[in-house]
Design an enzyme around this catalytic site. Sequence first.
Site, PDB file in Angstrom:
ATOM      1  CE  LYS A 194     -21.474 -28.910  -3.702  1.00 16.59           C
ATOM      2  NZ  LYS A 194     -20.702 -29.045  -2.847  1.00 16.59           N
TER       3      LYS A 194
ATOM      4  N   GLY B  17     -22.301 -23.579   4.786  1.00 13.52           N
ATOM      5  CA  GLY B  17     -23.775 -23.504   4.395  1.00 13.52           C
ATOM      6  C   GLY B  17     -24.616 -25.006   3.960  1.00 13.52           C
TER       7      GLY B  17
ATOM      8  CB  ALA C  21     -23.237 -29.320   3.247  1.00 12.72           C
ATOM      9  CG  ASP C  22     -19.885 -25.979  -1.424  1.00 14.76           C
ATOM     10  OD1 ASP C  22     -18.872 -25.311  -0.912  1.00 14.76           O
ATOM     11  OD2 ASP C  22     -20.060 -26.480  -2.582  1.00 14.76           O
ATOM     12  CD  GLN C  23     -15.575 -25.301   5.163  1.00 13.55           C
ATOM     13  OE1 GLN C  23     -14.797 -26.093   4.774  1.00 13.55           O
ATOM     14  NE2 GLN C  23     -15.702 -25.382   6.540  1.00 13.55           N
TER      15      GLN C  23
END
Length: 198
Positions: free
Chosen positions: A58, A111, A74-76
């Site tokens: 991203k 993250g 950011a990601d989860q």
Amino acid sequence: MSGERLVLASKSAARRAMLEGAGVPFSVQVADVDEDAVKAVHDPADAAGLAVELARVKALAVSRHDPEAWVLGADQTLAFAGGLVSKAPSMAAARDRLGLMRGRTHQLHSGAALACNGQVVWSGVDTATLRMRDFSDAFLDAYLAAEGEALLGSVGSYRLEGMGSQLFEAVEGDYFTVLGMPLWPVLAELRRAGVLTT
């Protein structure tokens, strides 16, 4: 504040609220990436690594279009019962998922990655472990009715900052990590990058 610009490459309202609450100046440019393609080539047993990889992809996607800005991706991911859990496609699926997770433990991996000039200059991940209580079917139905389809935007079908807090009996880890971003390391990197005053 400094002259450095920060762009958040995420449509997450929770991530926007975290940065706003911390007094971080930023704009939003949602990254147009094929998350399913990234997941397809990633080891499903490495949920933490996938969270970081999605964040990196991203950040890079937006940085390539705006190379002079600092771009935060950011990601989860959610790991449960030895596998990865994706966002529920329907309220019925959310109900089934929460029923399976009831009385059990799962991990949230958040993250983040910072990119500039089309290159990732930092990435990191933090993990929180959450234990759901053995709630009743009546509570589950009331919860789903109260929260509605907004739950479908969350990987776990809950928002800890809302009524979802009542689903749990214990959380080990950082609150911001549960919300979807390892905020403390991100703020440290933004200071290092000159986006925030040291």
